[in-house]
Write an enzyme that holds these catalytic residues in place. Structure first.
Site, PDB file in Angstrom:
ATOM      1  N   GLN A  71       0.823  -1.213   0.000  1.00 55.61           N
ATOM      2  CA  GLN A  71       0.000   0.000   0.000  1.00 55.61           C
ATOM      3  C   GLN A  71       0.858   1.265   0.000  1.00 55.61           C
ATOM      4  OE1 GLN A  71      -3.221   0.476  -0.530  1.00 55.61           O
ATOM      5  NE2 GLN A  71      -3.341  -1.715  -0.942  1.00 55.61           N
ATOM      6  N   SER A  72       2.067   1.178  -0.495  1.00 55.36           N
ATOM      7  CA  SER A  72       2.962   2.334  -0.498  1.00 55.36           C
ATOM      8  C   SER A  72       2.433   3.480  -1.358  1.00 55.36           C
ATOM      9  CB  SER A  72       4.336   1.892  -1.013  1.00 55.36           C
ATOM     10  OG  SER A  72       5.128   3.017  -1.337  1.00 55.36           O
ATOM     11  N   ASN A  73       2.273   4.640  -0.734  1.00 52.15           N
ATOM     12  CA  ASN A  73       1.912   5.849  -1.478  1.00 52.15           C
ATOM     13  C   ASN A  73       3.091   6.314  -2.313  1.00 52.15           C
ATOM     14  OD1 ASN A  73      -0.721   6.323  -0.146  1.00 52.15           O
ATOM     15  ND2 ASN A  73       0.574   6.550   1.674  1.00 52.15           N
TER      16      ASN A  73
END
Ligand SMILES: *Cc1c(COP(=O)(O)O)cnc(C)c1O
Length: 324
Positions: A71-73
Site C-alpha cells: 500500500q505504499s503511497n
C-alpha cells in the site's frame, strides 16, 4: 541542468480548520494540504520525486527502481511520475501477490508499473539483484530509496517550508507547532532543514508511524546524515544534534500499517468536523497523536497549530472493514 522535474501543483492550500478549532477552543488549528499536490491523488512523495526523477534524467537513466509496502503511497506516486517522465518503473513490494489488487497497489498497476513481490522485504533489500538484472538487459536503472528519503528527496520539503513561510506571511499567521507523520525520514529532514534555512520559528512534532524494533537507531542515522549534508550544501552555521529531531514514539505501538481504534477515531473526527479525509497508515496515526497531545495539554494553551497533511487517501480503500 534542471534540478526539478515538475510533477505537482503549488502552493498547496493552507486551510484553517474552523470547526475543529472551535471544538478545541484553546487552540487554533490549520492544515497544510499536501494531500492535494495533484499527482495521481497526491501526497508528500510528489515533492521528493520532482528532485529524484530529475536526477535520474540528468544521469540519462531510463528505468526507475524503488520499494515499499503493497500500500505504499511512495510507489504509487513514483509509478505516476515515471509515466510523466517517460521512464520505466519497477516496484519491489513486500508480501506476496494478493488475489485482488486494491488501494495503492491497484493504482500502481494501473499506472503501468512492473510489480515484483518480495516477501519480508519492503525497504529495498532486493535493489541490487534487480539493478544487476536490468543492467544486463542493457537498461540504465536508477534506484530511488525506500520512501524517496535521501538528500535529493528531502529538498522537496526544504522548498515546501519556503512555500509555507510565504503563505503564513501573506495570511498574517504565526504558527507555534507543526505536527506531521514521519516514517522513512525524508519529509522530516527536509522540514528541519527548511526551518533552519528560512528561519521558521515553529516547533516540530514528528509523529513516528513505523515502529522499528530492531533498527531503532537507523532512522536517526539517516536523519543526521541528510541534515548534515544539507548543512554543508546550504552553508548553514550550525551543528545538528540528535535532540533536534527526536521522534514522538507514543503512537506506533501497533506497528506499521496496523489500523487500530486510534486511527479510526482520528479519521472519523476529521471527516465529521471538516469533511477532510485522512489515511489509515500515516496521517490518521499522526492526527490522533496531535489530538491526544492537545487533549492532555502537552502543547501550550492558545497556541496556533499546523497539521501537515501528507496524503495517503487510496489506502482507505484497503481497510474498509477496519474503518467501518
Ligand atoms: C511516506 C508518507 C509519509 C512519511 O514520509 P517520510 O518522508 O517517509 O517520513 C507520511 N504520510 C504519507 C501519506 C506518506 O505516504
Amino acid at each position: 541542468m534542471n534540478s526539478k522535474f515538475p510533477l505537482g501543483f503549488y502552493p498547496t492550500p493552507l486551510e484553517k480548520l474552523k470547526n475543529l478549532s472551535k471544538m478545541f477552543s484553546n487552540y487554533t488549528i490549520y492544515m497544510k494540504r499536501d494531500d492535494q499536490t495533484g499527482l495521481a491523488t497526491g501526497g508528500n512523495k510528489t515533492r521528493k520525486l520532482e528532485y529524484l526523477i530529475q536526477d535520474a534524467l540528468n544521469k540519462n537513466c531510463d528505468t526507475i527502481i524503488t520499494a515499499g509496502a503493497q500500500q505504499s503511497n511512495h510507489c504509487r506516486q513514483t509509478a505516476a511520475a515515471c509515466v510523466k517522465a517517460n521512464l520505466d518503473c519497477h516496484l519491489l513490494l513486500g508480501g506476496f501477490e494478493p488475489e485482488t489488487y486494491n488501494g495503492n497497489l491497484f493504482l500502481s498497476k494501473k499506472l503501468n508499473a512492473n510489480i515484483h513481490f518480495t516477501g519480508d522485504n519492503r525497504k529495498g533489500e532486493d535493489f541490487e539483484i534487480l539493478y544487476n538484472k536490468l543492467s544486463k538487459q542493457g537498461l540504465k536503472p536508477y534506484i530511488i530509496p525506500y520512501g524517496g528519503s535521501n538528500f535529493f528527496g528531502s529538498l522537496g520539503y526544504v522548498d515546501a517550508v519556503k512555500e509555507l513561510k510565504k503563505q503564513l506571511k501573506v495570511q498574517n499567521i504565526k504558527i507555534d507547532a507543526i505536527f506531521f507523520a514521519s516514517s522513512s525520514g525524508g519529509t522530516q529532514a527536509g522540514i528541519h532543514l527548511g526551518k533552519l534555512i528560512y528561519n521558521l520559528k515553529a516547533k516540530l512534532y514528528p509523529i513516528s508511524v513505523d515502529k522499528n524494533d530492531f533498527i531503532d537507531e537507523s532512522i536517526y542515522k539517516k536523519l543526521t546524515s541528510i541534515v548534515e549534508e544539507g548543512i554543508e550544501k546550504f552553508n548553514l552555521n550550525t551543528t545538528p544534534s540528535h535532540k533536534d529531531y527526536q521522534l514522538i514514539e507514543d503512537y506506533n505501538n501497533a506497528g506499521y500499517g496496523v489500523v487500530t481504534k486510534q486511527e479510526v477515531e482520528a479519521i472519523d473526527l476529521l471527516a465529521k468536523t471538516e469533511g477532510i479525509l485522512l489515511d489509515p497508515v500515516y496521517t490518521g496515526r499522526a492526527f490522533y497523536g496531535m489530538i491526544d497531545m492537545l487533549q492532555h495539554h502537552k502543547i501550550k494553551e492558545n497556541s496556533t497549530i499546523l497539521f501537515w497533511h501528507t496524503g495517503g487517501t487510496p489506502a482507505l480503500f484497503n481497510h474498509i472493514k477496519e474503518l467501518s
